[in-house]
Design a protein around this motif. Structure first.
Motif, PDB file in Angstrom:
ATOM      1  N   ILE A  33       0.608  -1.139   0.392  1.00  0.00           N
ATOM      2  CA  ILE A  33       0.227   0.192  -0.218  1.00  0.00           C
ATOM      3  C   ILE A  33       0.770   1.434   0.252  1.00  0.00           C
ATOM      4  O   ILE A  33       0.626   2.629  -0.335  1.00  0.00           O
ATOM      5  CB  ILE A  33      -1.197  -0.399   1.142  1.00  0.00           C
ATOM      6  N   SER A  34       2.453   1.517   0.261  1.00  0.00           N
ATOM      7  CA  SER A  34       2.980   2.068   0.539  1.00  0.00           C
ATOM      8  C   SER A  34       3.508   3.036  -0.754  1.00  0.00           C
ATOM      9  O   SER A  34       3.353   3.843  -1.452  1.00  0.00           O
ATOM     10  CB  SER A  34       3.621   2.232   1.588  1.00  0.00           C
ATOM     11  N   LYS A  35       3.672   1.646  -1.382  1.00  0.00           N
ATOM     12  CA  LYS A  35       3.564   2.164  -2.764  1.00  0.00           C
ATOM     13  C   LYS A  35       2.754   2.573  -3.985  1.00  0.00           C
ATOM     14  O   LYS A  35       2.954   3.719  -4.271  1.00  0.00           O
ATOM     15  CB  LYS A  35       4.153   1.140  -3.105  1.00  0.00           C
ATOM     16  N   LEU A  36       1.501   2.501  -3.460  1.00  0.00           N
ATOM     17  CA  LEU A  36      -0.047   3.377  -4.438  1.00  0.00           C
ATOM     18  C   LEU A  36       0.254   5.012  -3.899  1.00  0.00           C
ATOM     19  O   LEU A  36      -0.147   5.573  -3.987  1.00  0.00           O
ATOM     20  CB  LEU A  36      -1.092   2.627  -4.320  1.00  0.00           C
ATOM     21  N   ALA A  37       0.489   4.624  -2.432  1.00  0.00           N
ATOM     22  CA  ALA A  37      -0.200   6.017  -1.401  1.00  0.00           C
ATOM     23  C   ALA A  37       1.801   7.500  -2.210  1.00  0.00           C
ATOM     24  O   ALA A  37       1.576   8.495  -2.359  1.00  0.00           O
ATOM     25  CB  ALA A  37       0.689   5.801  -0.179  1.00  0.00           C
ATOM     26  N   LEU A  38       2.674   6.002  -2.478  1.00  0.00           N
ATOM     27  CA  LEU A  38       4.126   7.017  -3.155  1.00  0.00           C
ATOM     28  C   LEU A  38       3.533   7.899  -4.439  1.00  0.00           C
ATOM     29  O   LEU A  38       3.361   8.606  -5.109  1.00  0.00           O
ATOM     30  CB  LEU A  38       4.839   6.222  -3.558  1.00  0.00           C
ATOM     31  N   LEU A  39       3.037   6.378  -5.109  1.00  0.00           N
ATOM     32  CA  LEU A  39       2.507   6.623  -6.731  1.00  0.00           C
ATOM     33  C   LEU A  39       1.501   7.702  -7.004  1.00  0.00           C
ATOM     34  O   LEU A  39       1.102   9.060  -7.676  1.00  0.00           O
ATOM     35  CB  LEU A  39       2.168   5.843  -7.353  1.00  0.00           C
ATOM     36  N   CYS A  40       0.425   8.220  -5.423  1.00  0.00           N
ATOM     37  CA  CYS A  40      -1.140   9.131  -5.655  1.00  0.00           C
ATOM     38  C   CYS A  40       0.000  10.638  -5.421  1.00  0.00           C
ATOM     39  O   CYS A  40      -0.640  11.829  -5.965  1.00  0.00           O
ATOM     40  CB  CYS A  40      -1.751   8.848  -4.508  1.00  0.00           C
ATOM     41  N   ASP A  41       0.849  10.225  -4.446  1.00  0.00           N
ATOM     42  CA  ASP A  41       2.136  11.518  -3.924  1.00  0.00           C
ATOM     43  C   ASP A  41       2.617  12.521  -5.320  1.00  0.00           C
ATOM     44  O   ASP A  41       2.526  13.307  -6.004  1.00  0.00           O
ATOM     45  CB  ASP A  41       2.841  11.276  -3.096  1.00  0.00           C
ATOM     46  N   ILE A  42       2.878  11.613  -6.321  1.00  0.00           N
ATOM     47  CA  ILE A  42       3.886  12.207  -7.104  1.00  0.00           C
ATOM     48  C   ILE A  42       3.097  12.430  -8.198  1.00  0.00           C
ATOM     49  O   ILE A  42       2.861  13.813  -9.158  1.00  0.00           O
ATOM     50  CB  ILE A  42       4.498  10.525  -7.985  1.00  0.00           C
ATOM     51  N   ALA A  43       1.628  11.825  -8.108  1.00  0.00           N
ATOM     52  CA  ALA A  43       0.932  12.379  -9.134  1.00  0.00           C
ATOM     53  C   ALA A  43       0.437  13.872  -9.009  1.00  0.00           C
ATOM     54  O   ALA A  43      -0.311  14.554  -9.527  1.00  0.00           O
ATOM     55  CB  ALA A  43      -0.485  11.527  -9.283  1.00  0.00           C
ATOM     56  N   ASP A  44      -0.126  13.979  -8.129  1.00  0.00           N
ATOM     57  CA  ASP A  44      -0.226  15.305  -7.041  1.00  0.00           C
ATOM     58  C   ASP A  44       1.078  16.660  -7.351  1.00  0.00           C
ATOM     59  O   ASP A  44       0.954  17.382  -8.163  1.00  0.00           O
ATOM     60  CB  ASP A  44      -0.243  15.160  -5.517  1.00  0.00           C
ATOM     61  N   THR A  45       2.156  16.122  -7.018  1.00  0.00           N
ATOM     62  CA  THR A  45       3.811  16.761  -6.937  1.00  0.00           C
ATOM     63  C   THR A  45       3.833  17.342  -8.723  1.00  0.00           C
ATOM     64  O   THR A  45       4.762  18.687  -8.792  1.00  0.00           O
ATOM     65  CB  THR A  45       4.571  16.344  -6.116  1.00  0.00           C
ATOM     66  N   LYS A  46       3.727  15.907  -8.904  1.00  0.00           N
ATOM     67  CA  LYS A  46       4.479  15.675 -10.551  1.00  0.00           C
ATOM     68  C   LYS A  46       6.308  15.939 -10.610  1.00  0.00           C
ATOM     69  O   LYS A  46       7.003  16.315 -11.259  1.00  0.00           O
ATOM     70  CB  LYS A  46       3.522  16.641 -11.540  1.00  0.00           C
ATOM     71  N   ASN A  47       6.505  15.813  -8.839  1.00  0.00           N
ATOM     72  CA  ASN A  47       7.800  15.473  -9.021  1.00  0.00           C
ATOM     73  C   ASN A  47       8.852  14.519  -7.929  1.00  0.00           C
ATOM     74  O   ASN A  47       7.311  14.755  -6.766  1.00  0.00           O
ATOM     75  CB  ASN A  47       7.865  17.204  -7.838  1.00  0.00           C
ATOM     76  N   LEU A  48       9.517  13.759  -8.489  1.00  0.00           N
ATOM     77  CA  LEU A  48      10.227  12.350  -7.561  1.00  0.00           C
ATOM     78  C   LEU A  48      10.360  13.056  -6.299  1.00  0.00           C
ATOM     79  O   LEU A  48      10.624  12.676  -5.620  1.00  0.00           O
ATOM     80  CB  LEU A  48      11.521  11.991  -8.706  1.00  0.00           C
ATOM     81  N   THR A  49      11.475  13.704  -6.600  1.00  0.00           N
ATOM     82  CA  THR A  49      12.362  14.952  -5.682  1.00  0.00           C
ATOM     83  C   THR A  49      11.571  15.231  -4.591  1.00  0.00           C
ATOM     84  O   THR A  49      11.642  14.798  -3.636  1.00  0.00           O
ATOM     85  CB  THR A  49      13.460  15.956  -5.980  1.00  0.00           C
ATOM     86  N   ALA A  50      10.478  15.854  -4.661  1.00  0.00           N
ATOM     87  CA  ALA A  50       9.503  16.339  -4.016  1.00  0.00           C
ATOM     88  C   ALA A  50       8.973  15.401  -3.089  1.00  0.00           C
ATOM     89  O   ALA A  50       8.628  15.358  -1.900  1.00  0.00           O
ATOM     90  CB  ALA A  50       8.694  17.320  -4.297  1.00  0.00           C
ATOM     91  N   SER A  51       8.173  14.393  -3.867  1.00  0.00           N
ATOM     92  CA  SER A  51       7.482  13.135  -3.794  1.00  0.00           C
ATOM     93  C   SER A  51       8.169  12.707  -2.059  1.00  0.00           C
ATOM     94  O   SER A  51       8.047  11.437  -1.528  1.00  0.00           O
ATOM     95  CB  SER A  51       6.914  12.592  -4.731  1.00  0.00           C
ATOM     96  N   ALA A  52       9.663  12.243  -2.875  1.00  0.00           N
ATOM     97  CA  ALA A  52      10.670  11.287  -2.252  1.00  0.00           C
ATOM     98  C   ALA A  52      10.838  12.280  -0.238  1.00  0.00           C
ATOM     99  O   ALA A  52      11.085  11.045   0.004  1.00  0.00           O
ATOM    100  CB  ALA A  52      12.674  11.646  -2.224  1.00  0.00           C
ATOM    101  N   GLU A  53      11.065  13.548  -0.229  1.00  0.00           N
ATOM    102  CA  GLU A  53      11.123  13.328   0.662  1.00  0.00           C
ATOM    103  C   GLU A  53      10.387  13.797   1.777  1.00  0.00           C
ATOM    104  O   GLU A  53       9.614  14.238   2.501  1.00  0.00           O
ATOM    105  CB  GLU A  53      11.461  15.862   0.238  1.00  0.00           C
ATOM    106  N   ARG A  54       8.502  14.228   1.547  1.00  0.00           N
ATOM    107  CA  ARG A  54       7.251  13.805   1.483  1.00  0.00           C
ATOM    108  C   ARG A  54       7.043  12.791   2.254  1.00  0.00           C
ATOM    109  O   ARG A  54       7.101  12.483   3.387  1.00  0.00           O
ATOM    110  CB  ARG A  54       6.459  13.950   1.052  1.00  0.00           C
ATOM    111  N   MET A  55       7.024  11.651   1.060  1.00  0.00           N
ATOM    112  CA  MET A  55       6.732  10.176   1.487  1.00  0.00           C
ATOM    113  C   MET A  55       8.327   9.703   2.945  1.00  0.00           C
ATOM    114  O   MET A  55       8.409   8.393   2.671  1.00  0.00           O
ATOM    115  CB  MET A  55       6.552   9.406   0.381  1.00  0.00           C
ATOM    116  N   GLY A  56       9.541  10.141   2.654  1.00  0.00           N
ATOM    117  CA  GLY A  56      10.536   9.128   3.629  1.00  0.00           C
ATOM    118  C   GLY A  56      11.156   8.438   2.492  1.00  0.00           C
ATOM    119  O   GLY A  56      11.533   7.743   3.163  1.00  0.00           O
TER     120      GLY A  56
END
Length: 297
Positions: A3-26
């Motif tokens: 489920i954490s991978k799905l949550a990560l994908l959702c965050d990337i869909a929102d930020t459109k930025n891998l680096t930003a999502s990496a920081e937000r999701m740890g």
């Protein structure tokens, strides 16, 4: 499937930025790439594509995303119910709202709620009517503050009534009778400053019901932009009373026929609401009822 991978994908869909999502999701940068690659392998579908602006969902990813968001939403509900059984108080709420509700109602409600439930995280998303309805349908928000309209595809909990007012600059010369009550039909005689299509359903509906055809000189995404434009005599407009609280730089006039929007909360289903969301809605109903009564006395 994690489920954490799905949550990560959702965050990337929102930020459109891998680096930003990496920081937000740890995640580390390489960890994000590895997690998404593994998820795509499990699904057998390519979910992301690189663009000049960053990353975005592929067409297949766009098709699957509403269902992925619902999976995460239901997982979070289950997680919170388990916590409540264990006597814990943690979780998160995502609320969609108009800017007028966000500025007038939500601050005192959130302050009280956080005193009662300090471990629950609250996230606010501001938008127009169509935005909030779409977020609700796609599971991007738990519930939304919005206005009533016929045949919604969600349950509507009525909270308060809010009249619409004509606003003009204080220098604009009007017929004397218009200073008491501004006819909706008279908007056709002045340059009109409007919200973008889909932002303010109530204003559009009021004009249509009155058979008024205003001459739109400007369209604004944010109602906060409309008020200073009116104040500078660039046109007139029609806005909800709640939004106009504190705006003393324009003339506010009741309209004829009287037009009132009904504000409330939209939910898809009470059964799928988290305990935290139910508690927030319950507190909102209580506090808004008290606020409305105090304003009437």
């Amino acid at each position: 499937m994690d489920i954490s991978k799905l949550a990560l994908l959702c965050d990337i869909a929102d930020t459109k930025n891998l680096t930003a999502s990496a920081e937000r999701m740890g995640y580390t940068q390489s960890g994000v790439s590895h997690a998404i690659s593994k998820l795509e392998t499990e699904l057998g579908i390519s979910m992301l594509k690189r663009t000049k602006r960053g990353v975005e969902l592929t067409s297949d990813g766009e098709m699957l995303m509403p269902y992925i968001r619902l999976v995460i939403s239901h997982y979070n509900r289950m997680d919170e119910i388990v916590d409540s059984i264990l006597g814990l108080q943690r979780g998160s709420i995502c609320i969609g709202t108009y800017c007028s509700v966000a500025s007038q109602w939500l601050p005192p409600i959130i302050q009280q709620f956080q005193q009662m439930y300090p471990s629950i995280t609250i996230r606010i998303r501001e938008g127009g009517m169509q935005d909030i309805e779409q977020w609700l349908t796609e599971g991007q928000i738990d519930f939304g503050f919005l206005s009533w309209r016929k045949h919604p595809n969600y349950k509507f909990i009525s909270l308060a009534r809010d009249p619409l007012y004509a606003i003009t600059s204080k220098e604009l010369v009007l017929p004397e009778e218009y200073l008491e009550t501004f006819p909706l039909s008279a908007f056709s005689d002045y340059p009109f400053i409007a919200s973008e299509s889909g932002v303010d359903y109530d204003v559009t509906q009021a004009m249509e019901q009155a058979g008024a055809s205003p001459i739109v000189s400007f369209q604004c995404r944010d109602d906060h932009t409309i008020v200073p434009m009116v104040a500078n005599n660039l046109g007139v407009s029609l806005l909800p009373g709640m939004f106009l609280e504190g705006h003393d730089n324009v003339r506010k006039i009741p309209v004829s026929p009287c037009t009132i929007r009904t504000l409330g909360i939209g939910i898809l289903s009470e059964r799928t609401l988290s305990i935290a969301a139910k508690a927030f809605i319950s507190l909102s109903r209580k506090m808004i009822r008290e606020l409305t009564l105090s304003q009437q006395t």
